[in-house]
Design a protein around this motif. Sequence first.
Motif, short mmCIF file in Angstrom:
data_model
loop_
_atom_site.label_atom_id
_atom_site.label_comp_id
_atom_site.label_asym_id
_atom_site.label_seq_id
_atom_site.Cartn_x
_atom_site.Cartn_y
_atom_site.Cartn_z
N PHE B 73 0.80 -1.23 0.00
CA PHE B 73 0.00 0.00 0.00
C PHE B 73 0.83 1.28 0.00
O PHE B 73 0.32 2.35 -0.23
CB PHE B 73 -0.95 0.01 1.21
CG PHE B 73 -2.05 -0.99 1.12
CD1 PHE B 73 -3.25 -0.65 0.51
CD2 PHE B 73 -1.91 -2.28 1.62
CE1 PHE B 73 -4.29 -1.56 0.42
CE2 PHE B 73 -2.93 -3.21 1.53
CZ PHE B 73 -4.12 -2.85 0.93
N PHE B 74 2.13 1.14 0.34
CA PHE B 74 2.94 2.35 0.39
C PHE B 74 4.04 2.30 -0.67
O PHE B 74 3.90 2.89 -1.74
CB PHE B 74 3.51 2.51 1.80
CG PHE B 74 4.26 3.78 2.00
CD1 PHE B 74 3.57 4.99 2.12
CD2 PHE B 74 5.64 3.79 2.07
CE1 PHE B 74 4.26 6.19 2.30
CE2 PHE B 74 6.33 4.98 2.24
CZ PHE B 74 5.65 6.18 2.35
N PHE B 121 4.30 3.70 7.81
CA PHE B 121 4.12 3.64 6.36
C PHE B 121 2.91 2.76 6.00
O PHE B 121 2.22 3.05 5.03
CB PHE B 121 5.40 3.12 5.68
CG PHE B 121 6.53 4.10 5.73
CD1 PHE B 121 6.29 5.47 5.62
CD2 PHE B 121 7.85 3.68 5.89
CE1 PHE B 121 7.34 6.39 5.67
CE2 PHE B 121 8.90 4.59 5.94
CZ PHE B 121 8.64 5.95 5.84
N SER B 122 2.69 1.70 6.76
CA SER B 122 1.50 0.86 6.53
C SER B 122 0.24 1.69 6.74
O SER B 122 -0.69 1.64 5.92
CB SER B 122 1.46 -0.31 7.51
OG SER B 122 2.57 -1.13 7.35
N THR B 123 0.21 2.44 7.82
CA THR B 123 -0.95 3.28 8.12
C THR B 123 -1.17 4.30 7.01
O THR B 123 -2.29 4.45 6.51
CB THR B 123 -0.73 4.00 9.47
OG1 THR B 123 -0.34 3.03 10.44
CG2 THR B 123 -2.00 4.70 9.93
N LEU B 124 -0.10 4.98 6.63
CA LEU B 124 -0.19 5.96 5.53
C LEU B 124 -0.71 5.32 4.25
O LEU B 124 -1.59 5.86 3.58
CB LEU B 124 1.19 6.57 5.24
CG LEU B 124 1.62 7.74 6.11
CD1 LEU B 124 3.03 8.18 5.73
CD2 LEU B 124 0.64 8.90 5.95
N LEU B 127 -4.41 4.45 4.59
CA LEU B 127 -5.22 5.67 4.58
C LEU B 127 -5.27 6.27 3.18
O LEU B 127 -6.31 6.75 2.72
CB LEU B 127 -4.66 6.70 5.56
CG LEU B 127 -4.85 6.37 7.04
CD1 LEU B 127 -4.24 7.46 7.92
CD2 LEU B 127 -6.34 6.18 7.38
N ASN B 128 -4.14 6.24 2.47
CA ASN B 128 -4.10 6.77 1.12
C ASN B 128 -5.05 6.00 0.19
O ASN B 128 -5.77 6.59 -0.62
CB ASN B 128 -2.67 6.70 0.57
CG ASN B 128 -2.53 7.38 -0.76
OD1 ASN B 128 -2.94 8.54 -0.90
ND2 ASN B 128 -2.02 6.66 -1.75
N ALA C 10 -6.38 -2.69 6.92
CA ALA C 10 -6.55 -1.71 7.98
C ALA C 10 -6.71 -2.39 9.34
O ALA C 10 -6.10 -1.99 10.34
CB ALA C 10 -7.77 -0.82 7.69
N VAL C 11 -7.51 -3.46 9.37
CA VAL C 11 -7.70 -4.19 10.64
C VAL C 11 -6.38 -4.83 11.08
O VAL C 11 -6.04 -4.85 12.27
CB VAL C 11 -8.83 -5.24 10.50
CG1 VAL C 11 -8.93 -6.11 11.74
CG2 VAL C 11 -10.16 -4.55 10.23
#
Lengths: 146, 146, 146
Positions: B73-74, B121-124, B127-128, C10-11
Amino acid sequence: MLDQVVYVAAVSVLGVFEQAYFSLQVIQARRKYSVSPPSTAGPPEFERVFRAQANCSEYFPIFLTVLWVSGIFFSQAISSLLGLLYLYGRYKYFQGYGKSALGRLAPLYFSAKILWALLAFSTLGVLNTLNQLYFDVDFLQLLNSV
Amino acid sequence: MLDQVVYVAAVSVLGVFEQAYFSLQVIQARRKYSVSPPSTAGPPEFERVFRAQANCSEYFPIFLTVLWVSGIFFSQAISSLLGLLYLYGRYKYFQGYGKSALGRLAPLYFSAKILWALLAFSTLGVLNTLNQLYFDVDFLQLLNSV
Amino acid sequence: MLDQVVYVAAVSVLGVFEQAYFSLQVIQARRKYSVSPPSTAGPPEFERVFRAQANCSEYFPIFLTVLWVSGIFFSQAISSLLGLLYLYGRYKYFQGYGKSALGRLAPLYFSAKILWALLAFSTLGVLNTLNQLYFDVDFLQLLNSV
Ligand SMILES: N[C@@H](CCC(=O)N[C@@H](CS)C(=O)NCC(=O)O)C(=O)O
Ligand SMILES: N[C@@H](CCC(=O)N[C@@H](CS)C(=O)NCC(=O)O)C(=O)O
Ligand SMILES: N[C@@H](CCC(=O)N[C@@H](CS)C(=O)NCC(=O)O)C(=O)O
């Protein structure tokens, strides 16, 4: 696309059932030998069941990693078959360890061999994909189509 | 499509080699200090090696999760580089812990920092992707193409 | 394609945050009760926190496996919702176990039920995909489009 991973997914699900079974056996052993949480010390009979589950749990993520990487990059058929053998070996390990510490050894060697095979195929599969990317050579094309 | 995950797959495979090495070290330490399964108690020299491997095993699934999520995802490049650094940090942790309890600390802080970076970076990345889905905005497009 | 897994991703990321929180609590408990590594034995207050984190870590890979398999093969919406409930249950488990051994039981039963549900949906999803492959029947098409 899902058909390219459905067998490794099936083996993973089977692995979860197995881990659930191991956990239930520890819960039962806790009752049988009166070892209440948070304690993990008890008679050797209990400790063998406890450690058998702990050891299988510790290796479960390692197993899943090589199962999926070799399934995706090398061959789904070969990986899922090896995966089934691994789960069988771990079942034997759990039963053997429950009976005696020595009883864990033969199935341990067996499942370790499977794990090394899956690790070797994972490595080959990843190297082959890198090769394709940079040198446009796919030496596993035939194997992968198995 | 495989080229989008081949580097994180390669780092995962390397991680499995590392975990296998740690396990073999515990087996050797069991022989050296005569700590037979199911026991896990022994001299501090043994217990440090035993705990070093246990701690690395406990963090391995967490590491893989953030490695893959941030890789997908990043950015695969950034994630695999951080992944390599994490595995290096864990090697140092294992060596350091084997020598003394204090010896584990510096490498622990190092690998914890890498893990937080991968988690950020996973969170970003997630979210992106949610942003793109709902607002059609891709603020990471440039970074992801790195 | 990423939108088909972004919620389970996300989870998973949330789950990593939770595991990080549990680890930090163990580190704090080590300080509070002066239990220096490699030791893991201490007063029951420490051992409950230590075991709570160990137990959650042990189940984390199992949780991720059924979260992703049911998310991909069954329904992302249902899986991520169940995933959130599981993480909530594990938070309660950790808090409850920290207070008393008995306090872990109700949340344990709760999160075990969620895990069984995710395992059932994983099994259904995989069987459905195999069905599609061999018999061209997709009995989950409607559910999966939820
Ligand atoms: N490793 C677990 C496996 C079985 C399990 O999940 N047990 C539940 C119910 S007894 C538990 O809360 N165990 C407490 C613990 O692991 O400390 C154990 O030792 O009990
Ligand atoms: N955590 C394992 C790591 C190494 C390993 O997998 N050892 C094998 C061969 S000695 C085993 O069956 N260990 C028994 C156990 O983990 O209780 C250990 O403590 O031994
Ligand atoms: N299971 C770990 C959870 C927290 C953690 O990762 N602690 C770090 C810093 S105290 C560590 O190196 N623990 C040593 C160990 O796990 O043996 C523990 O028992 O400490």
